[in-house]
Design an enzyme around this catalytic site. Sequence first.
Site, PDB file in Angstrom:
ATOM      1  CD  GLU A 112      34.771   2.956   1.341  1.00  0.00           C
ATOM      2  OE1 GLU A 112      33.779   2.477   0.789  1.00  0.00           O
ATOM      3  OE2 GLU A 112      35.668   3.540   0.715  1.00  0.00           O
ATOM      4  CB  CYS A 130      32.469   4.724 -16.229  1.00  0.00           C
ATOM      5  SG  CYS A 130      31.218   3.803 -17.112  1.00  0.00           S
ATOM      6  CB  CYS A 136      32.832   7.158 -24.049  1.00  0.00           C
ATOM      7  SG  CYS A 136      31.354   6.681 -23.149  1.00  0.00           S
ATOM      8  CB  CYS A 196      37.039   5.695 -21.323  1.00  0.00           C
ATOM      9  SG  CYS A 196      36.662   3.988 -20.933  1.00  0.00           S
TER      10      CYS A 196
HETATM   11  S1  SF4 Z   1      33.514   3.599 -22.945  1.00  0.00           S
HETATM   12 FE1  SF4 Z   1      34.376   3.819 -20.887  1.00  0.00          FE
HETATM   13  S2  SF4 Z   1      33.345   5.598 -19.979  1.00  0.00           S
HETATM   14 FE2  SF4 Z   1      32.158   4.929 -21.778  1.00  0.00          FE
HETATM   15  S3  SF4 Z   1      30.618   3.565 -20.906  1.00  0.00           S
HETATM   16 FE3  SF4 Z   1      32.333   2.292 -21.552  1.00  0.00          FE
HETATM   17  S4  SF4 Z   1      33.593   2.096 -19.719  1.00  0.00           S
HETATM   18 FE4  SF4 Z   1      32.202   3.783 -19.359  1.00  0.00          FE
END
Ligand code: SF4
Length: 349
Positions: free
Chosen positions: A40, A197, A204, A212
Amino acid sequence: MNFINVERFTPKLIAWQKKQGRHHLPWQLNRTAYRVWLSEVMLQQTQVTTVIERYQAFLERFPTVDDLASASVDDVLAEWSGMGYYTRARNLHKCAQVVMNQFDGIFPSDPEQLESLPGIGRSTAAAIAVFAYGKSAAILDGNVKRVLARVWGVQDDLSKSAAVKELWAHAETLLPDSSEDLITYTQGLMDFGATCCTQSNPACSVKGSMTCPFLNACQAKKLNIIQNIPLKIRKVKVSKVDMNWWVVVRDGKVLLEKRAHQGIWAGLWSFPEELSLPVGSDILDGKPIQHLLSHRKLTIQPKLVALKKKLPKMGDHLSWVGFAELDKLGLPTPVKLFLKDLNLARDGA
Ligand code: SF4
């Protein structure tokens, strides 16, 4: 902040971790408090690929908290050499000594007690409590802040402590009820922020094998404000610092200075910044070096010295070091690189 219900965040993240998370990082095997703590701290400001390379070597050098506590701080700094943010290494050493002296060599399992140890913040304390002791505690490092802020569309300035306090409270509500899921969930948060992310170019929609699980729920995606989150208005002030390096080599040894315990590269070895030279020494200016630290931009002027006579009396902070001995010292990265070139030039001479 308005934490509207994002359906089933926790189970979705757990399912995602099982399928797409990381399972073979060296610190995921044999999770003791010592090993989790070390990973960590290393991961706080160092890229995971570098940590993978250095983690095992550090453990081989200091296999237990006792070994680390009994080593000299110079040895710890030498092993940390090149990873930057050396306060982490000094705190590792201090923390190991506190664990040995006050906790009989066993890290406490209570997150609040862990947080009272040198160099351990709230998120690191929670990670140790979860991974090593199976306790229920929320993590909130930079990656997790970004994930939560994006999924919930939090547009508050996250350099403000009130905003971070609310995110902490929210992170706590998301913890799974079952202790069996805690480790997968916590690892999932880390993995999701580090691999899916990400700060720029998050995955995304499908990207490689990554998808995602929050695509339809994510507020940042819905409102097309991903790149604005997390918002941090307060900028780090970077000051300019000029320094000289007096580079003196004699009889296969180089003159180095142990730096003060405060300030830039505290406690590490570098070239002297000030030096009284005997009359008649030749000085040649080398190519200036630019080096960026977290709050400072350094412009370093190397001054290559050809001594005609011995140096006048040297202070205790100065030492002649053989090139073969350099690996045993804690050296800042630009010093290490300069010495490497100097040694090559010397060999080639
Ligand atoms: S869709 Fe998923 S990867 Fe894209 S910004 Fe939102 S949480 Fe993050």
